[in-house]
Motif scaffolding. Structure first.
Motif, PDB file in Angstrom:
ATOM      1  N   GLU A 170      -3.596 -11.494  -0.239  1.00 16.05           N
ATOM      2  CA  GLU A 170      -2.972 -11.449  -1.699  1.00 16.05           C
ATOM      3  C   GLU A 170      -1.859 -12.130  -1.842  1.00 16.05           C
ATOM      4  O   GLU A 170      -1.616 -13.063  -2.824  1.00 16.05           O
ATOM      5  CB  GLU A 170      -2.760 -10.021  -2.333  1.00 16.05           C
ATOM      6  N   SER A 218      -8.825  -7.811  -4.600  1.00 11.51           N
ATOM      7  CA  SER A 218      -7.568  -7.310  -3.715  1.00 11.51           C
ATOM      8  C   SER A 218      -7.416  -5.800  -3.829  1.00 11.51           C
ATOM      9  O   SER A 218      -6.650  -5.236  -4.864  1.00 11.51           O
ATOM     10  CB  SER A 218      -6.606  -8.050  -3.904  1.00 11.51           C
ATOM     11  N   ARG A 219      -7.652  -4.875  -2.950  1.00 11.87           N
ATOM     12  CA  ARG A 219      -7.244  -3.373  -3.330  1.00 11.87           C
ATOM     13  C   ARG A 219      -5.635  -3.412  -3.085  1.00 11.87           C
ATOM     14  O   ARG A 219      -5.321  -2.511  -3.950  1.00 11.87           O
ATOM     15  CB  ARG A 219      -7.740  -2.541  -2.036  1.00 11.87           C
ATOM     16  N   ALA A 220      -4.960  -4.387  -2.417  1.00 12.43           N
ATOM     17  CA  ALA A 220      -3.598  -3.995  -2.443  1.00 12.43           C
ATOM     18  C   ALA A 220      -3.061  -4.334  -3.838  1.00 12.43           C
ATOM     19  O   ALA A 220      -2.046  -3.613  -4.613  1.00 12.43           O
ATOM     20  CB  ALA A 220      -2.979  -5.119  -1.505  1.00 12.43           C
ATOM     21  N   MET A 221      -3.706  -5.395  -4.552  1.00  8.70           N
ATOM     22  CA  MET A 221      -3.282  -5.905  -5.883  1.00  8.70           C
ATOM     23  C   MET A 221      -3.694  -4.763  -7.017  1.00  8.70           C
ATOM     24  O   MET A 221      -2.909  -4.407  -7.782  1.00  8.70           O
ATOM     25  CB  MET A 221      -3.796  -7.183  -6.287  1.00  8.70           C
ATOM     26  N   PHE A 263       0.726  -1.163  -0.081  1.00  9.14           N
ATOM     27  CA  PHE A 263       0.048  -0.061   0.128  1.00  9.14           C
ATOM     28  C   PHE A 263       0.832   1.412  -0.190  1.00  9.14           C
ATOM     29  O   PHE A 263       0.412   2.311  -0.016  1.00  9.14           O
ATOM     30  CB  PHE A 263      -0.897  -0.037   1.347  1.00  9.14           C
ATOM     31  N   ASP A 288      -5.745  -7.674   3.766  1.00 11.91           N
ATOM     32  CA  ASP A 288      -5.805  -7.638   2.201  1.00 11.91           C
ATOM     33  C   ASP A 288      -4.413  -8.105   1.810  1.00 11.91           C
ATOM     34  O   ASP A 288      -4.399  -8.840   0.691  1.00 11.91           O
ATOM     35  CB  ASP A 288      -6.170  -6.355   1.842  1.00 11.91           C
ATOM     36  N   ARG A 308       0.699   0.982  -9.934  1.00  7.71           N
ATOM     37  CA  ARG A 308       2.184   1.198  -9.557  1.00  7.71           C
ATOM     38  C   ARG A 308       3.104   0.677 -10.437  1.00  7.71           C
ATOM     39  O   ARG A 308       3.970   1.348 -11.238  1.00  7.71           O
ATOM     40  CB  ARG A 308       2.568   0.575  -8.130  1.00  7.71           C
ATOM     41  N   MET A 361      -3.411  -1.288  -6.393  1.00  7.05           N
ATOM     42  CA  MET A 361      -2.652  -0.537  -6.296  1.00  7.05           C
ATOM     43  C   MET A 361      -1.354  -0.957  -6.540  1.00  7.05           C
ATOM     44  O   MET A 361      -0.637  -0.050  -7.603  1.00  7.05           O
ATOM     45  CB  MET A 361      -2.521  -0.351  -4.603  1.00  7.05           C
ATOM     46  N   ILE A 362      -0.881  -2.247  -6.497  1.00  7.91           N
ATOM     47  CA  ILE A 362       0.213  -2.721  -7.041  1.00  7.91           C
ATOM     48  C   ILE A 362       0.304  -2.489  -8.557  1.00  7.91           C
ATOM     49  O   ILE A 362       1.141  -2.262  -9.456  1.00  7.91           O
ATOM     50  CB  ILE A 362       0.711  -4.300  -6.653  1.00  7.91           C
TER      51      ILE A 362
END
Lengths: 193, 121
Positions: free
Chosen positions: A110, B9-12, A94, A106, B18, B14-15
């Motif tokens: 993942e 996945s919110r993390a994914m 994040f 999260d 990026r 973002m990744i």
């Protein structure tokens, strides 16, 4: 799990029955995923690495399963990292210094998804008859999360950035509590107007 | 360009955004969806130029999303970004009309290799 849409499957190599033979590949898989995700080399630890060291303190755990339509069995995939490593992972994913608990779950979920997908690609080579669940992540001690019914699990342990990370494969689990993606086959959608 | 990124996945998500930047594809408008159904709605509303989608998602999977998209006559370039990269899935993705499949964990090089023909720097 719901098998309403399962198709008849030929007998494939029964996943979960030859896990020890796959140990070397699983070690490599875990090390490669950790290297890419953390951008740090991970040291895979010998089997005799003391459990107590990994079990001390809180951990974040991601649980998934691979359902094999041929055998009807579910192979549990458990990825456990120390809470500290989970926070570090969440911070990186994040891009923040203080990830929230939700961020941590999260991120660890993942990580579990990445490991689970690679485990499925490695072990379930027979086309078309295995499905990966969605990840479910929890934070807690080692007793906080597992899947019931596992027989003869195999665990791969590693240290990355000085923190423990482990992958456990759990043959023949009851994965009914996990979430699964919809199983409607693409050709069903294609046939729709 | 408008790019739809679909992943539960919110993390994914973002990744992926990026990594697009790291691959030299920054500065585009990114629209995010948590599953295939949401993504399908975003596509209808915003007519994106590229779609990057996970495979395993709740509500509607990535492959179901792609098949529904193509069945509706939409030919927006579509690439999977997913944790499973088996030959079978790559074949299924190609047959359904995907540009390619980027397997997690990935590097920005993988994004460059597959997306360069369709994304402007």
């Amino acid at each position: 799990m719901n098998d309403d849409h399962a198709q008849p499957a030929p007998a494939g190599p029964p996943p979960g029955h030859d896990l020890d033979q796959a140990r070397e590949d699983l070690e490599l898989l875990l090390a490669e995923v950790l290297l890419t995700v953390f951008e740090e080399e991970a040291d895979v630890l010998p089997e005799a690495w003391p459990l107590d060291a990994a079990d001390a303190g809180d951990h974040a755990v991601a649980l998934l399963a691979v359902h094999d339509d041929a055998s009807g069995a579910d192979l549990g995939v458990q990825v456990r990292v120390s809470a500290a490593l989970g926070r570090l992972l969440a911070g990186r994913m994040f891009a923040c210094d203080e990830p929230t608990g939700e961020d941590l779950l999260d991120a660890v979920g993942e990580l579990g998804n990445i490991v689970g997908g690679n485990v499925k690609s490695l072990l379930f080579t027979h086309p078309g008859h295995a499905r990966l669940s969605l990840p479910s992540a929890v934070l807690g001690g080692p007793e906080a999360s597992t899947l019931p019914g596992a027989a003869a699990p195999i665990t791969i342990r590693a240290l990355v950035l000085g923190e423990p990370a482990e992958l456990t494969l759990l043959p023949d689990v009851d994965a009914g509590a996990l979430f699964w993606p919809p199983t409607v086959r693409p050709e069903v959608l294609e046939a729709q107007p | 360009m408008k790019i739809v990124v679909a992943d539960d996945s919110r993390a994914m998500r973002m990744i992926v955004v990026r990594t697009l930047r790291q691959a030299g594809f920054g500065g585009h408008e990114v629209l995010e969806a948590e599953n295939g159904r949401e993504a399908l709605e975003l596509v209808a509303q915003h007519a994106p130029d590229l779609i990057l989608s996970d495979w395993n998602m709740p509500e509607m999977t990535g492959i179901q999303f792609l098949v529904a998209l193509r069945a509706s006559g939409n030919s927006t370039p579509f690439c999977f970004v997913t944790s499973e990269g088996s030959d079978e899935m790559r074949e299924q993705a190609a047959a359904a009309g995907a540009l390619g499949l980027i397997a997690k964990p990935f590097t920005s090089d993988a994004f460059c290799d597959i997306l360069s023909p369709v994304v402007t720097s």
